[in-house]
Structure formats: C-alpha cells, structure tokens
Design a protein around this motif. Structure first.
Motif, short mmCIF file in Angstrom:
data_model
loop_
_atom_site.label_atom_id
_atom_site.label_comp_id
_atom_site.label_asym_id
_atom_site.label_seq_id
_atom_site.Cartn_x
_atom_site.Cartn_y
_atom_site.Cartn_z
N CYS A 85 1.40 82.18 33.98
CA CYS A 85 1.25 82.90 32.81
C CYS A 85 0.85 84.40 33.23
O CYS A 85 1.22 85.47 32.89
CB CYS A 85 0.66 82.43 31.55
SG CYS A 85 0.30 83.20 30.18
N LYS A 86 -0.31 84.25 33.90
CA LYS A 86 -0.89 85.59 34.23
C LYS A 86 -0.33 86.37 35.19
O LYS A 86 -0.34 87.55 35.04
CB LYS A 86 -2.32 84.90 35.22
CG LYS A 86 -3.63 85.96 35.03
CD LYS A 86 -4.51 85.36 35.78
CE LYS A 86 -5.60 86.18 36.25
NZ LYS A 86 -6.87 85.68 37.00
N ALA A 87 0.60 85.84 36.14
CA ALA A 87 1.37 86.73 37.07
C ALA A 87 2.68 87.01 36.25
O ALA A 87 2.85 88.15 36.77
CB ALA A 87 1.81 85.89 38.34
N GLY A 88 3.19 86.60 35.39
CA GLY A 88 4.63 86.70 34.70
C GLY A 88 4.70 87.40 33.51
O GLY A 88 5.60 88.09 33.20
N TRP A 89 3.57 86.81 32.71
CA TRP A 89 3.71 87.55 31.14
C TRP A 89 4.30 89.22 31.30
O TRP A 89 4.82 89.40 30.40
CB TRP A 89 2.36 87.15 30.48
CG TRP A 89 2.53 87.20 29.20
CD1 TRP A 89 2.42 88.29 28.09
CD2 TRP A 89 2.93 86.13 28.08
NE1 TRP A 89 2.73 87.93 27.01
CE2 TRP A 89 3.16 86.64 26.98
CE3 TRP A 89 3.43 84.90 28.43
CZ2 TRP A 89 3.56 85.97 25.67
CZ3 TRP A 89 3.96 84.04 27.31
CH2 TRP A 89 3.65 84.62 26.03
N HIS A 90 3.52 89.82 31.70
CA HIS A 90 3.41 91.53 31.45
C HIS A 90 4.67 91.83 32.41
O HIS A 90 4.71 93.11 32.54
CB HIS A 90 2.11 91.82 31.61
CG HIS A 90 1.28 91.54 30.51
ND1 HIS A 90 1.51 91.92 29.22
CD2 HIS A 90 0.30 90.68 30.29
CE1 HIS A 90 0.46 91.15 28.42
NE2 HIS A 90 -0.21 90.62 29.29
N LEU A 91 5.27 91.23 33.30
CA LEU A 91 6.50 91.78 33.97
C LEU A 91 7.38 92.40 33.13
O LEU A 91 7.74 91.89 32.20
CB LEU A 91 7.08 90.76 35.09
CG LEU A 91 6.19 90.17 36.20
CD1 LEU A 91 7.08 89.05 36.90
CD2 LEU A 91 5.58 91.03 37.22
N ASP A 92 7.92 93.73 33.58
CA ASP A 92 8.92 94.17 32.97
C ASP A 92 10.34 94.16 33.73
O ASP A 92 11.36 94.71 33.27
CB ASP A 92 8.60 95.76 32.30
CG ASP A 92 8.24 96.56 33.66
OD1 ASP A 92 8.22 96.09 34.70
OD2 ASP A 92 7.72 97.49 33.23
N ASP A 93 10.28 93.66 34.64
CA ASP A 93 11.75 93.29 35.57
C ASP A 93 11.61 91.92 35.66
O ASP A 93 10.76 91.22 35.60
CB ASP A 93 11.54 94.18 36.70
CG ASP A 93 10.23 93.68 37.73
OD1 ASP A 93 9.74 92.99 37.25
OD2 ASP A 93 10.62 93.91 38.93
N GLU A 94 13.04 91.59 36.07
CA GLU A 94 13.39 89.99 36.22
C GLU A 94 12.87 89.70 37.62
O GLU A 94 13.68 90.40 38.68
CB GLU A 94 14.67 89.77 35.95
CG GLU A 94 14.95 90.21 34.52
CD GLU A 94 14.36 89.55 33.35
OE1 GLU A 94 13.59 88.49 33.86
OE2 GLU A 94 14.33 89.93 32.41
#
Ligand SMILES: [Zn+2]
Length: 325
Positions: A85-94
């Motif tokens: 969750c911490k690493a992925g939630w705010h990613l804006d790319d796949e």
C-alpha cells in the motif's frame, strides 16, 4: 510437628489428573511457532529431484490471512499489504512489465490448437461423439504444454468448460444491465484538474453491507424473532465471499480498468458480514450502487431456497455434457 501438605488443587504426581494438566505437545509447538513468527500449520510438500529421483518433504507456510487460523502468516500478510500500500498507492504509472514476446514453440502449439479446434467443429457438425472426445483430449494436452511454456491466459475456452457454456447464458431477467467495457491493464484511476491547474487523483472508501433481515436489539438479537429473516441472513453470510469476488469482477468490467483495493471483512453486531475497502481512484456512486445491486441478483440466481433433488429423485450424470442434468 507438621508435615508439609500439598494443596487440594495439586493432584498427586503421575495421576491421570496431573497428566491432563500438562499442556499438549501440539499446543506448546503452536505457541512457540507463533512467538517466533513461524507458521503454526505448515503444509508438507513433496519435492522430487527430476535428475536424481530423490524426494524430500518441505514444509510450506500455510499463507492464512486470518489470525484465528495462523497468527504468524496473518501478520506476515498484513505487513506485506502495508508495504504494498505504502509503495504502490500513489503511483501514477503502471509498474507491470509487458509480457515477453511468444517463442517459436508457443506459436507452433497455438497453431496446432487452432487446427484441433477446426477438427472439433467438424466433429460436432457431423455428430461424431467419439472424435469430439479424442480431440478434446488432444486439446487438453496442448493447453497443458502451453501452460508449461509459461503462456498465460487461454487462447480458447478450456475443453472441460464447454458444457458449461450453455448454462452461463441463463441469467436473471430482472437483473439491471450494467455497462460492460473491456478491462484495460490499467490500475490508475481518474484525475481531476483543479481551477489552479493542480491535478488530483482521489481515492475512495467503500463499505458494503448486507441488507436488513429485521430490527435488532443493542445485543444484536432480533427484536421480532418470528419475523426475522434467519435463513436469508445465514445464506448471505455463507455466500458473502462469493458476493465480494463477484462485486470486484463486475465493477472492473463496468469501469473498464483493473480497480485496486485494500479491504477488510468484519462481522457487524447482528453478525452480518461487512466489507470496508479503500479503493484507488474514484467511481461514481450511482454506478457503485448499480454494481452492488446487480451482483446480489446474480449470486442468488438460480434460486436455491427450494430443494430440487431428494433421495427418491437424484440428478443424472450426463457423460456427453460432462455434468449432472
Ligand atoms: Zn501459517
């Protein structure tokens, strides 16, 4: 002079009562395992070395996500989810890599699969039941070989799934029609641009609750036990995991991308299950309501509150259809 006496709670050493008070070896093992963060109910897997032919038994962690089943595995799963969750939630790319281009072996197998499919169609048209069976066997073998090559997904429906195809067309007529979009390999939700040009990518919280089965008191007991929908409450609780799975599947099809979420299931006071989810991206409320309503209808179709078979009327196995009729 007084002799020291044992208290009444202390049974004589070696007696049955004393033995019963000793902790079970299994309980000691589980407690030690849980204290050290080791799985308390590992699965024994046999590994065969294909070169030497030697076999060995390896314990595998059970991977439970419920602390009541295995506190160690549940805690490990919880920490993994927190890290994801911490690493992925705010990613804006796949972060998903593109699949590798298919190798020559895979291409040959897929061609063979297509040829077999054509032979099968001929056999079906000619009502050649024996040949259909033979071709299905070959198709299964080709599918297995493709899976061994690491080809994901299916080029055509599994031969074992075929008889089911007729069943899937049966659907409840009053179920609302949902938009059905092809699901992109995309997990990032919509963006909104503010008046000052800032781009926002909001997320949302979702709570799914089962319908009321009648009013309950503060202790969760029904106010009117005679009018309370006990059967419906029990069936909803049993099917809740299926409802939840179907909900996400329907939602992804309705919005056209791979909606990601972190969720937690908990019972309400009336013991009805209850899902809290944090979702990446936002989805219109109207659509969420439609998907929830349609999902509930689908899971309860066909109706299962009337027994169809009884000991004097059993379903018949249909060899050709590969199922009961
Ligand atoms: Zn475990």
């Amino acid at each position: 002079m007084t002799t020291p006496t044992m208290g009444p709670a202390e049974p004589p050493a070696g007696s049955r009562a004393a033995r019963m008070r000793q902790p079970l070896a299994r309980q000691v093992l589980e407690a030690v395992a849980a204290e050290n963060g080791v799985c308390i109910r590992p699965l024994a897997m046999r590994r065969v070395d294909v070169v030497t032919g030697e076999t060995e038994i390896i314990p595998m962690a059970c991977g439970a996500t419920l602390a009541s089943k295995c506190p160690s595995c549940a805690e490990r799963a919880r920490k993994l989810r927190m890290a994801q969750c911490k690493a992925g939630w705010h990613l804006d790319d796949e972060p998903l890599p593109d699949p590798d281009p298919p190798g020559d072996d895979a291409k040959t197998l897929v061609q063979l699969r297509a040829d077999l499919e054509a032979v099968r169609t001929d056999a079906v048209t000619g009502h050649d039941v024996d040949q259909i069976g033979e071709v299905d066997d070959l198709i299964s073998q080709v599918d297995a070989a493709l899976a061994d090559l690491g080809v994901r997904g299916k080029a055509a429906p599994d031969s074992r799934d075929r008889p089911r195809r007729t069943r899937s067309t049966r659907r409840r007529q009053d179920a609302p029609d949902l938009p059905r979009l092809p699901v992109d390999r995309r997990t990032v939700g919509r963006t909104f641009t503010g008046a000052d040009g800032t781009v926002w990518r909001p997320s949302m919280f979702l709570t799914l609750t089962c319908d009321s089965y009648g009013r309950v008191n503060s202790d969760g007991a029904p106010v009117d036990p005679d009018g309370y929908g006990y059967r419906r409450a029990a069936r909803d609780a049993i099917h809740f995991p299926k409802l939840v799975d179907r909900f996400w599947q329907n939602l992804r099809r309705a919005v056209g991308y791979d909606v990601q979420y972190f969720a937690c299931l908990e019972p309400q006071r009336r013991l009805a299950p209850h899902l809290h989810a944090a979702m990446r991206g936002t989805i219109p409320r109207v659509l969420l309501r439609q998907v929830a309503a349609a999902t509930y209808h689908q899971v309860w179709w066909p109706a299962c509150d009337q027994p169809i078979y009884a000991p004097d009327r059993l379903p018949v196995w249909d060899e050709q259809a590969g199922g009961y009729t």
